[in-house]
Design a protein around this motif. Structure first.
Motif, PDB file in Angstrom:
ATOM      1  N   GLY A  82       0.782  -1.193   0.077  1.00 30.66           N
ATOM      2  CA  GLY A  82       0.060   0.030  -0.178  1.00 30.66           C
ATOM      3  C   GLY A  82       0.709   1.314  -0.111  1.00 30.66           C
ATOM      4  O   GLY A  82       1.879   1.461   0.745  1.00 30.66           O
ATOM      5  N   THR A  83       0.598   2.171  -0.849  1.00 34.98           N
ATOM      6  CA  THR A  83       1.089   3.511  -0.842  1.00 34.98           C
ATOM      7  C   THR A  83       0.347   4.625  -0.434  1.00 34.98           C
ATOM      8  O   THR A  83       1.056   5.766   0.005  1.00 34.98           O
ATOM      9  CB  THR A  83       1.288   3.962  -2.390  1.00 34.98           C
ATOM     10  N   GLY A  84      -0.810   4.077  -0.013  1.00 31.60           N
ATOM     11  CA  GLY A  84      -1.725   5.204   0.811  1.00 31.60           C
ATOM     12  C   GLY A  84      -2.402   5.902  -0.290  1.00 31.60           C
ATOM     13  O   GLY A  84      -3.398   6.741  -0.003  1.00 31.60           O
ATOM     14  N   ASN A  85      -2.344   5.641  -1.654  1.00 31.75           N
ATOM     15  CA  ASN A  85      -3.017   6.028  -2.533  1.00 31.75           C
ATOM     16  C   ASN A  85      -3.752   4.928  -3.412  1.00 31.75           C
ATOM     17  O   ASN A  85      -3.056   4.340  -4.206  1.00 31.75           O
ATOM     18  CB  ASN A  85      -2.068   6.807  -3.572  1.00 31.75           C
ATOM     19  N   GLU A  86      -5.135   5.015  -3.403  1.00 32.45           N
ATOM     20  CA  GLU A  86      -5.750   3.650  -3.876  1.00 32.45           C
ATOM     21  C   GLU A  86      -5.613   3.826  -5.280  1.00 32.45           C
ATOM     22  O   GLU A  86      -5.461   2.563  -5.985  1.00 32.45           O
ATOM     23  CB  GLU A  86      -7.096   4.072  -3.536  1.00 32.45           C
ATOM     24  N   GLU A  87      -5.799   5.002  -5.865  1.00 32.16           N
ATOM     25  CA  GLU A  87      -5.653   5.098  -7.418  1.00 32.16           C
ATOM     26  C   GLU A  87      -4.118   4.477  -7.839  1.00 32.16           C
ATOM     27  O   GLU A  87      -4.175   3.917  -8.938  1.00 32.16           O
ATOM     28  CB  GLU A  87      -5.986   6.369  -7.879  1.00 32.16           C
ATOM     29  N   LEU A  88      -3.065   4.966  -7.278  1.00 33.00           N
ATOM     30  CA  LEU A  88      -1.791   4.596  -7.448  1.00 33.00           C
ATOM     31  C   LEU A  88      -1.668   3.165  -7.479  1.00 33.00           C
ATOM     32  O   LEU A  88      -0.828   2.362  -8.092  1.00 33.00           O
ATOM     33  CB  LEU A  88      -0.827   5.246  -6.707  1.00 33.00           C
ATOM     34  N   ASP A  89      -2.169   2.539  -6.481  1.00 30.91           N
ATOM     35  CA  ASP A  89      -2.009   0.989  -5.826  1.00 30.91           C
ATOM     36  C   ASP A  89      -2.785   0.518  -7.310  1.00 30.91           C
ATOM     37  O   ASP A  89      -2.120  -0.709  -7.580  1.00 30.91           O
ATOM     38  CB  ASP A  89      -2.707   0.748  -4.795  1.00 30.91           C
ATOM     39  N   ALA A  90      -3.949   0.756  -7.756  1.00 25.89           N
ATOM     40  CA  ALA A  90      -4.452   0.043  -8.569  1.00 25.89           C
ATOM     41  C   ALA A  90      -3.899   0.127  -9.977  1.00 25.89           C
ATOM     42  O   ALA A  90      -3.625  -0.847 -10.605  1.00 25.89           O
ATOM     43  CB  ALA A  90      -5.896   0.738  -8.855  1.00 25.89           C
ATOM     44  N   PHE A  91      -3.090   1.190 -10.313  1.00 26.90           N
ATOM     45  CA  PHE A  91      -2.316   1.786 -11.450  1.00 26.90           C
ATOM     46  C   PHE A  91      -1.024   0.625 -11.408  1.00 26.90           C
ATOM     47  O   PHE A  91      -0.729   0.236 -12.503  1.00 26.90           O
ATOM     48  CB  PHE A  91      -1.900   3.142 -11.235  1.00 26.90           C
ATOM     49  N   ILE A  92      -0.593   0.755 -10.260  1.00 24.90           N
ATOM     50  CA  ILE A  92       0.865  -0.316 -10.129  1.00 24.90           C
ATOM     51  C   ILE A  92       0.403  -1.712 -10.468  1.00 24.90           C
ATOM     52  O   ILE A  92       1.118  -2.655 -11.236  1.00 24.90           O
ATOM     53  CB  ILE A  92       1.615  -0.082  -8.903  1.00 24.90           C
ATOM     54  N   LEU A  93      -0.902  -2.274  -9.925  1.00 20.21           N
ATOM     55  CA  LEU A  93      -1.272  -3.612 -10.018  1.00 20.21           C
ATOM     56  C   LEU A  93      -1.752  -4.036 -11.543  1.00 20.21           C
ATOM     57  O   LEU A  93      -1.290  -4.861 -12.117  1.00 20.21           O
ATOM     58  CB  LEU A  93      -2.474  -3.926  -9.225  1.00 20.21           C
ATOM     59  N   GLU A  94      -2.091  -2.955 -12.102  1.00 17.65           N
ATOM     60  CA  GLU A  94      -2.629  -3.000 -13.385  1.00 17.65           C
ATOM     61  C   GLU A  94      -1.500  -2.972 -14.356  1.00 17.65           C
ATOM     62  O   GLU A  94      -1.047  -3.845 -15.346  1.00 17.65           O
ATOM     63  CB  GLU A  94      -3.452  -1.503 -13.920  1.00 17.65           C
ATOM     64  N   GLY A  95      -0.432  -2.408 -14.269  1.00 20.45           N
ATOM     65  CA  GLY A  95       1.179  -2.485 -15.014  1.00 20.45           C
ATOM     66  C   GLY A  95       1.464  -3.662 -14.760  1.00 20.45           C
ATOM     67  O   GLY A  95       2.159  -4.402 -15.726  1.00 20.45           O
ATOM     68  N   ARG A  96       1.666  -4.237 -13.631  1.00 28.33           N
ATOM     69  CA  ARG A  96       2.048  -5.715 -13.497  1.00 28.33           C
ATOM     70  C   ARG A  96       1.472  -6.941 -14.071  1.00 28.33           C
ATOM     71  O   ARG A  96       2.001  -7.724 -14.817  1.00 28.33           O
ATOM     72  CB  ARG A  96       2.177  -6.111 -11.902  1.00 28.33           C
ATOM     73  N   ARG A  97       0.087  -6.560 -14.178  1.00 29.66           N
ATOM     74  CA  ARG A  97      -0.842  -7.550 -14.966  1.00 29.66           C
ATOM     75  C   ARG A  97      -0.231  -7.539 -16.548  1.00 29.66           C
ATOM     76  O   ARG A  97      -0.453  -8.261 -17.155  1.00 29.66           O
ATOM     77  CB  ARG A  97      -2.289  -7.194 -14.663  1.00 29.66           C
ATOM     78  N   ALA A  98      -0.191  -6.415 -16.865  1.00 30.68           N
ATOM     79  CA  ALA A  98      -0.017  -6.013 -18.244  1.00 30.68           C
ATOM     80  C   ALA A  98       1.396  -6.607 -18.887  1.00 30.68           C
ATOM     81  O   ALA A  98       1.180  -7.526 -19.762  1.00 30.68           O
ATOM     82  CB  ALA A  98      -0.044  -4.508 -18.636  1.00 30.68           C
ATOM     83  N   VAL A  99       2.319  -6.387 -18.027  1.00 31.64           N
ATOM     84  CA  VAL A  99       3.672  -6.856 -18.343  1.00 31.64           C
ATOM     85  C   VAL A  99       3.778  -8.424 -18.111  1.00 31.64           C
ATOM     86  O   VAL A  99       4.189  -9.007 -18.881  1.00 31.64           O
ATOM     87  CB  VAL A  99       4.708  -6.341 -17.292  1.00 31.64           C
ATOM     88  N   SER A 100       3.020  -9.056 -17.456  1.00 32.13           N
ATOM     89  CA  SER A 100       2.798 -10.519 -17.143  1.00 32.13           C
ATOM     90  C   SER A 100       2.222 -11.131 -18.417  1.00 32.13           C
ATOM     91  O   SER A 100       2.594 -11.916 -18.922  1.00 32.13           O
ATOM     92  CB  SER A 100       2.080 -10.779 -15.663  1.00 32.13           C
ATOM     93  N   GLU A 101       1.081 -10.523 -18.747  1.00 31.90           N
ATOM     94  CA  GLU A 101       0.272 -10.978 -19.932  1.00 31.90           C
ATOM     95  C   GLU A 101       1.024 -10.981 -20.954  1.00 31.90           C
ATOM     96  O   GLU A 101       1.045 -11.788 -21.919  1.00 31.90           O
ATOM     97  CB  GLU A 101      -1.112 -10.229 -19.931  1.00 31.90           C
ATOM     98  N   MET A 102       1.863  -9.664 -21.215  1.00 32.79           N
ATOM     99  CA  MET A 102       2.786  -9.549 -22.582  1.00 32.79           C
ATOM    100  C   MET A 102       3.743 -10.454 -22.681  1.00 32.79           C
ATOM    101  O   MET A 102       3.951 -11.329 -23.650  1.00 32.79           O
ATOM    102  CB  MET A 102       3.196  -8.193 -22.793  1.00 32.79           C
TER     103      MET A 102
END
Length: 231
Positions: A82-102
């Motif tokens: 947790g970074t304390g910023n929910e929007e940023l946490d969701a953004f980071i997780l989305e990035g990891r998913r995208a890289v994993s899928e690629m």
């Protein structure tokens, strides 16, 4: 219900063998009539033996139950701390998913040229997400990239993977795959521009710093052809 195994007696085989052995001792089998007779007697002996020694059935012990192994779900990218910023946490997780899928699609697709482009897209995607994660105030500028470019890129790469695995070179499959191949270079260029634009603020700041530094050096006499470090 318990399973049973059928046990067939071999006595009919022995009965036929006995008929042939006894008959051959008494009559010449090379004569056609005796050969026919011994065959008929063999069939009767076999039929009689089957009636006398009927098949038996033996119950089989129950098979040991196999332990149920639950299928492991597809590995989910690790959630960021947790970074304390929910929007940023969701953004980071989305990035990891995208890289994993690629990376998964890159492993599936054998074409070297396509693989090279996917590798570049994966690299750029990781850098973009990493940069925005380190500079959360740029989330808004990266929103279009995250909401449209990334999912659409993954969608067309998944389509390419599915069509390529069909083993058919039909008109629709071939045409669609060629379109995807043709657009990938443009997609890579778009990702490069997105990453470059994220550094625009830093570039402006550095330019301003260079201008100020040049002005100070000029005022102090530390610039120009007449400046001599040995002087």
């Amino acid at each position: 219900m318990a399973k049973k195994r059928k046990l067939i007696s071999v006595m009919d085989v022995y009965a036929v063998a006995a008929v042939w052995a006894v008959y051959s001792l008494c009559f010449p089998l090379y004569q056609t009539k005796h050969f026919i007779w011994v065959i008929l007697l063999s069939l009767l002996a076999k039929k009689a033996a089957k009636k006398i020694w009927k098949p038996r059935y033996e119950e089989l012990p129950p098979a040991p139950e196999k332990p149920q192994v639950e299928e492991a779900p597809a590995e989910e990218p690790k959630k960021p701390e947790g970074t304390g910023n929910e929007e940023l946490d969701a953004f980071i997780l989305e990035g990891r998913r995208a890289v994993s899928e690629m990376n998964r699609l890159n492993d599936n697709i054998a074409d070297e040229e396509i693989s090279r482009r996917i590798s570049r897209l994966t690299e750029l995607t990781g850098k973009i997400f990493a940069h925005v994660s380190a500079h959360p105030h740029k989330l808004t500028r990266a929103r279009k990239f995250v909401n449209y470019y990334v999912p659409t890129t993954i969608k067309i790469l998944n389509a390419y993977d599915r069509m390529g695995s069909q083993g058919v070179s039909g008109e629709h499959i071939g045409s669609t795959m060629r379109k995807i191949e043709d657009i990938l270079d443009a997609v890579v260029a778009a990702y490069e521009k997105q990453l470059d634009s994220l550094f625009s603020e830093e570039a402006m700041d550095i330019s301003a710093d260079i201008t100020v530094l040049e002005g100070m050096m000029e005022r102090e006499g530390f610039s120009g052809p007449s400046f001599d470090l040995k002087g």
